[in-house]
Write an enzyme that holds these catalytic residues in place. Structure first.
Site, PDB file in Angstrom:
ATOM      1  CD1 TRP A 165      -2.252  -1.960   2.200  1.00 35.41           C
ATOM      2  CD2 TRP A 165      -2.719  -1.609   0.046  1.00 35.41           C
ATOM      3  NE1 TRP A 165      -3.171  -2.911   1.808  1.00 35.41           N
ATOM      4  CE2 TRP A 165      -3.469  -2.708   0.488  1.00 35.41           C
ATOM      5  CE3 TRP A 165      -2.841  -1.202  -1.288  1.00 35.41           C
ATOM      6  CZ2 TRP A 165      -4.341  -3.405  -0.354  1.00 35.41           C
ATOM      7  CZ3 TRP A 165      -3.701  -1.906  -2.122  1.00 35.41           C
ATOM      8  CH2 TRP A 165      -4.440  -2.979  -1.662  1.00 35.41           C
ATOM      9  CG  ASP A 211      -8.180  -8.085  10.372  1.00 33.03           C
ATOM     10  OD1 ASP A 211      -8.360  -9.320  10.396  1.00 33.03           O
ATOM     11  OD2 ASP A 211      -7.522  -7.513   9.494  1.00 33.03           O
ATOM     12  N   GLY A 236     -13.267  -8.949  15.559  1.00 28.62           N
ATOM     13  CA  GLY A 236     -14.273  -9.933  15.190  1.00 28.62           C
ATOM     14  C   GLY A 236     -13.944 -10.637  13.891  1.00 28.62           C
ATOM     15  CG  ASP A 237     -14.754 -14.619  11.262  1.00 26.92           C
ATOM     16  OD1 ASP A 237     -15.170 -14.144  10.190  1.00 26.92           O
ATOM     17  OD2 ASP A 237     -14.304 -15.772  11.347  1.00 26.92           O
ATOM     18  CG  PHE A 238     -15.105  -9.712   7.768  1.00 25.16           C
ATOM     19  CD1 PHE A 238     -15.168 -10.666   6.780  1.00 25.16           C
ATOM     20  CD2 PHE A 238     -13.903  -9.036   7.963  1.00 25.16           C
ATOM     21  CE1 PHE A 238     -14.071 -10.955   5.991  1.00 25.16           C
ATOM     22  CE2 PHE A 238     -12.787  -9.326   7.176  1.00 25.16           C
ATOM     23  CZ  PHE A 238     -12.873 -10.287   6.188  1.00 25.16           C
ATOM     24  CG  HIS A 256      -7.643 -11.654  -3.743  1.00 21.86           C
ATOM     25  ND1 HIS A 256      -6.404 -11.260  -4.187  1.00 21.86           N
ATOM     26  CD2 HIS A 256      -7.543 -11.670  -2.384  1.00 21.86           C
ATOM     27  CE1 HIS A 256      -5.599 -11.051  -3.175  1.00 21.86           C
ATOM     28  NE2 HIS A 256      -6.264 -11.296  -2.068  1.00 21.86           N
ATOM     29  CG  ASN A 303       0.051 -16.291  -4.664  1.00 18.78           C
ATOM     30  OD1 ASN A 303       0.818 -17.194  -4.345  1.00 18.78           O
ATOM     31  ND2 ASN A 303      -0.235 -15.286  -3.856  1.00 18.78           N
TER      32      ASN A 303
END
Length: 346
Positions: A165, A211, A236-238, A256, A303
């Site tokens: 980034w 996250d 958390g786990d979305f 992806h 990948n």
């Protein structure tokens, strides 16, 4: 007229078969600290001096340095005393760890993790699944348990993302005018580089990084300053936990990782949580509609096969996913960099 047997072995095939060797030269030079030493020294150095300072064999280092010259990663000056080596502009900017645009950690992630999975590419193609079990002896059923199999591996991965980034984050955040979105959630925002770009470009917004708990704790400890009050965190786990209401959701390099069904599941959840007039910003590398390129996107898609459950997609494929989840007014912006931007509105 000559027969096919008379054709010379194409040079391009020689380049392809040597691609692995070229990559390993780059990775080894980074790992040994060649580019760091030359940047810090501020002067050209002999192979003997470099070998001594980096505690390597002389003849091994000399061959590595010469190969780096061939790859245009180093420059060489031959004097009466022998050959002296220095960084090129590219190496100073992207390969030395002290550069603000360094890609060192990203390259080390390729060397130590991605390459080990790619060793089993043939198996991945046969089986259609990722290769963590063969590469590391751990279950491949939970992708991110495998990716974050140790704190060291997780930090390496997060540093690598931040480095990516650093060279294209501003481009993807600037692709669309996001000034109307003041409450933003960055799903899977990790180390916070895109959140930093958002609050820098749009000072009136706040960004919450959503996250996994261990990722959030690592981000707080190593990456995001406690003095940056416009960036907050949500553990958390979305896929499993509720997604709070917001004006905009950023999903950068998220879809992806997953098959279409799971992507629609997540996007539908986001669409329902999204405030009226809000939207979702997807940041992904886009394949051409006929999948003829770009080569980088084609390779990244492979990948995804060896590392995740997902794939890279075309604009039409992302549009289909967003439409299925209820988003409208879908726009695409090519940035000319590694990643592109897709904006869908509620």
């Amino acid at each position: 007229m000559s027969s096919t047997e008379d054709l010379e072995y194409p040079r391009i095939l020689i380049q392809y078969q040597n691609g692995f060797l070229m990559s390993k030269v780059l990775f080894s030079a980074c790992e040994l600290g060649v580019f760091d030493l030359l940047r810090e020294s501020g002067e050209i150095l002999s192979s003997k001096a470099i070998a001594e300072r980096l505690e390597t064999s002389y003849h091994g280092m000399e061959r590595l340095l010469d190969a780096c010259v061939g790859l245009k990663l180093l420059r060489v000056e031959v004097k009466e005393e022998g050959a002296f080596y220095g960084n090129t502009e590219i190496s100073n900017l992207y390969l030395a760890k002290t550069s603000p645009k360094t890609q060192h950690h990203n390259l080390m992630y390729y060397s130590k993790t991605i390459y080990l999975c790619w060793h089993y590419l043939t198996d991945a193609v046969r089986e259609g699944k990722n290769q963590y079990e063969r590469a590391f002896g751990i279950s491949s059923k939970d992708v991110f348990e495998a990716l974050y199999r140790s704190e060291e591996e997780m930090i390496k991965f997060m540093y690598g993302l931040n480095e990516i980034w650093s060279i294209c984050g501003r481009d993807v955040i600037a692709a669309f005018d996001l000034s109307s979105f003041t409450v933003i959630y960055d799903l899977g925002g990790g180390a916070g580089a895109l959140a930093q770009e958002c609050v820098s470009m749009y000072p009136s917004c706040t960004v919450t990084i959503f996250d996994l708990p261990k990722v959030i704790q690592t981000a707080k400890k190593y990456f995001v300053s406690s003095e940056e009050h416009r960036i907050t965190f949500y553990e958390g786990d979305f896929f499993k936990d509720p997604v709070p209401a917001a004006d905009l959701y950023i999903l950068a390099r998220i879809l992806h990782d997953w098959a279409d069904e799971k992507c629609v599941q997540l996007l539908t959840k986001v669409q329902k949580a999204c405030r009226p007039g809000g939207g979702v910003l997807l940041i992904e590398t886009l394949l051409n509609e006929d999948k003829s390129g770009p080569l980088e996107s084609q390779l990244y898609s492979i990948n995804m096969l060896v590392q995740t459950e997902g794939k890279e997609r075309t604009p039409a494929e992302y549009s289909k996913l967003l439409t299925a989840a209820g988003f409208k007014e879908i726009g695409f912006k090519k940035t000319g960099k590694l990643y592109d931007a897709i904006l869908g509105r509620k």
